[in-house]
Design an enzyme around this catalytic site. Structure first.
Site, PDB file in Angstrom:
ATOM      1  N   THR A 174      18.762 -23.703  34.991  1.00 37.77           N
ATOM      2  CA  THR A 174      19.127 -22.283  34.976  1.00 37.77           C
ATOM      3  C   THR A 174      18.675 -21.603  33.692  1.00 37.77           C
ATOM      4  OG1 THR A 174      20.982 -22.600  36.470  1.00 37.77           O
ATOM      5  CG2 THR A 174      21.136 -20.723  34.992  1.00 37.77           C
ATOM      6  N   THR A 220      22.223 -27.606  34.119  1.00 41.27           N
ATOM      7  CA  THR A 220      23.578 -28.086  33.806  1.00 41.27           C
ATOM      8  C   THR A 220      24.096 -29.100  34.823  1.00 41.27           C
ATOM      9  OG1 THR A 220      24.595 -26.248  35.016  1.00 41.27           O
ATOM     10  CG2 THR A 220      24.256 -25.939  32.645  1.00 41.27           C
ATOM     11  N   ASP A 221      23.527 -29.089  36.056  1.00 39.36           N
ATOM     12  CA  ASP A 221      24.138 -29.883  37.132  1.00 39.36           C
ATOM     13  C   ASP A 221      24.153 -31.378  36.846  1.00 39.36           C
ATOM     14  OD1 ASP A 221      24.718 -27.620  38.545  1.00 39.36           O
ATOM     15  OD2 ASP A 221      23.030 -27.786  39.929  1.00 39.36           O
TER      16      ASP A 221
HETATM   17  N1  ASP Z   1      21.226 -25.854  39.460  1.00 40.28           N
HETATM   18  C1  ASP Z   1      20.988 -25.602  38.057  1.00 40.28           C
HETATM   19  C2  ASP Z   1      20.390 -26.864  37.448  1.00 40.28           C
HETATM   20  O1  ASP Z   1      21.126 -27.793  37.210  1.00 40.28           O
HETATM   21  C3  ASP Z   1      22.253 -25.229  37.396  1.00 40.28           C
HETATM   22  C4  ASP Z   1      22.157 -24.922  35.938  1.00 40.28           C
HETATM   23  O2  ASP Z   1      21.219 -25.242  35.255  1.00 40.28           O
HETATM   24  O3  ASP Z   1      23.139 -24.307  35.428  1.00 40.28           O
HETATM   25  O4  ASP Z   1      19.198 -26.939  37.249  1.00 40.28           O
END
Ligand code: ASP
Length: 341
Positions: free
Chosen positions: A25, A105-106
């Site tokens: 993200t 973040t995932d």
């Molecule tokens: N779906 C995204 C990822 O993990 C979520 C994020 O980065 O906050 O790439």
């Protein structure tokens, strides 16, 4: 793609930091600035990410590299191997003083723990991310990236293992977990708390991680990963998933048990049968904090199970992957790995 910052930073003798971008993200883009949930992750390149952070030039000489451009929900074992190799190569260079990895973040907590155990350098290695896409109002990526570079450039981060810089806090890779689906303060180290903080160019550590990591861990990412899957215990759970995976040749299970790693009787029976056939079985907890204690001769030892201690199921899977890849096949060697790392 490789880019580097200006020669004026080099001339000032600033720390040389490699920024390895993988997507997420933090590199996400949405159709309008008010959109913080409906966006595409991993589409903005590393040069643009860096350009959004004023003042980086005054902190470090940046060498930037695009290692991948993915939504981290799609992280693969093959990309883990590529990334671990790249981090090791970059940190082995006399030209680089530390690394920052931008990530989604995932699965950040899984990648961070993998690197914590497979990077063979005491130089700073920092992961960062963002909850809001780069195009959002009040995007959190640029400040997180600035703080991550500040931390990577700091002497204090040397020898601390892989760290996560997020929302001004510094977390140990082993402890950190994503705990919110939407909040900007999305990462915590449950039970234990952050190691310290980074703010306005200042870095302060309040404690150190005690367990061995990086140069003191005997693990490495591999091209030949075993198959390790996570199953969960819950009311009415069936044996079907475990039986299908055993039939498919799975090498190990982590079970996300209830409470202190307790397992529904039917699921426990199917896992004990799997263990008797040589499949590694590690008990963790789905609770999200606390630890799973080894419960001794009458239970774990009789059933052939290993206990995960304070590792979440996702991190227990990382350690089980690495321990099996390193040839730890018997239950005692596996329990020793979980008791040590
Ligand atoms: N779906 C995204 C990822 O993990 C979520 C994020 O980065 O906050 O790439």
């Amino acid at each position: 793609m490789n880019t580097s910052t200006s020669s004026s930073a080099a001339a000032r003798g600033l720390p040389r930091i490699a920024v390895l971008a993988t997507g997420g993200t933090i590199a996400g883009s949405a159709a309008d600035a008010a959109n913080t949930a409906g966006y595409q992750a991993g589409v903005i390149g590393v040069a643009q990410l860096l350009a959004a952070v004023p003042g980086l030039d005054a902190i470090a000489q940046i060498h930037a590299e695009q290692v991948a451009s993915i939504d981290s929900k799609d992280m693969s074992l093959a990309l883990w191997t590529t990334l671990a190799q790249r981090v090791n190569d970059v940190l082995a260079s006399d030209e680089i003083d530390g690394v920052v990895i931008t990530h989604g973040t995932d699965t950040l907590e899984e990648t961070a723990y993998l690197l914590h155990l497979t990077v063979k350098s005491a130089k700073p290695c920092i992961l960062t991310a963002a909850m809001r896409p780069a195009t959002a109002l009040s995007a959190d990526g640029p400040l997180n990236l600035l703080n991550a570079v500040t931390l990577a450039a700091s002497e204090a981060a040397t020898g601390q293992g892989v760290l996560v810089a997020f929302n001004n806090r510094i977390h140990c890779a082993r402890d950190v977990a994503k705990i919110s689906t939407y909040a900007v303060d999305a990462f915590q180290s449950p039970e234990i708390g952050a190691l310290g903080w980074v703010q306005d160019g200042r870095v302060e550590f309040q404690r150190r991680a005690l367990r061995p990591h990086t140069v003191d861990a005997p693990f490495s990412a591999t091209a030949q990963w075993p198959q390790v899957e996570i199953v969960t215990s819950y009311a009415g759970v069936s044996r079907a998933a475990v039986e299908a995976l055993v039939a498919a040749g799975v090498d190990g299970f982590v079970v996300a048990g209830t409470g202190n790693g307790s397992i529904h009787a039917g699921l426990q029976q199917s896992l004990a049968e799997a263990a008797a056939r040589g499949v590694a079985v590690v008990r963790a907890s789905r609770v999200g904090s606390g630890h799973v204690m080894h419960n001794g001769a009458a239970k774990d030892d009789a059933l052939g199970f290993v206990s995960a201690g304070s590792l979440s199921p996702y991190k227990a899977r990382v350690l089980l992957l690495l321990a099996l890849a390193a040839g730890a096949v018997d239950k005692e060697a596996l329990q020793n790995a979980f008791d040590t790392y």
